[in-house]
Write a protein that holds these residues in place. Sequence first.
Motif: not given
Length: 138
Positions: A44-45, A53-54, A86-91
């Motif tokens: 889901a993440g 990204a899209r 995922a909410q922060l956009g990091v691994d």
Amino acid sequence: MRNELVFAGLALVLAAGAANATGVTPGHLQLANQLGVEAGASSAGELAQIADARRDNDQSTVAWLLAHGNSRASAETSVGKAQIAAQLGVDASDFTAAELTQIADAKRDGNLHGVRFILKHENRNDYYFPQPAVGHDK
């Protein structure tokens, strides 16, 4: 006729149970269908990152995510930690849960220096500040 209905109903129940056992929720399936990807192939993440990204028209990130370039996340990453990352956009595998919380707090407060400090892992540096001993280094 009655037997056919019973068997059809049983097959439907078994198919629904098998789909649910794979961990694919209806929301997960819907998002995967909207993105045109296989629901079981991405978490889901990952689907959320692909959608972001899209939306941002970032084709290189989309390609990287679709090629599972972020599959470094391993078993030590919990579901909650992965969601925050995922909410922060990091691994999630690059940061501890405490670091993710610090990034979220810094972003919320508008502290860009604090965000960069943690993203660059500068918080992990060992700084040595020698203290003068009694009778020395006065």
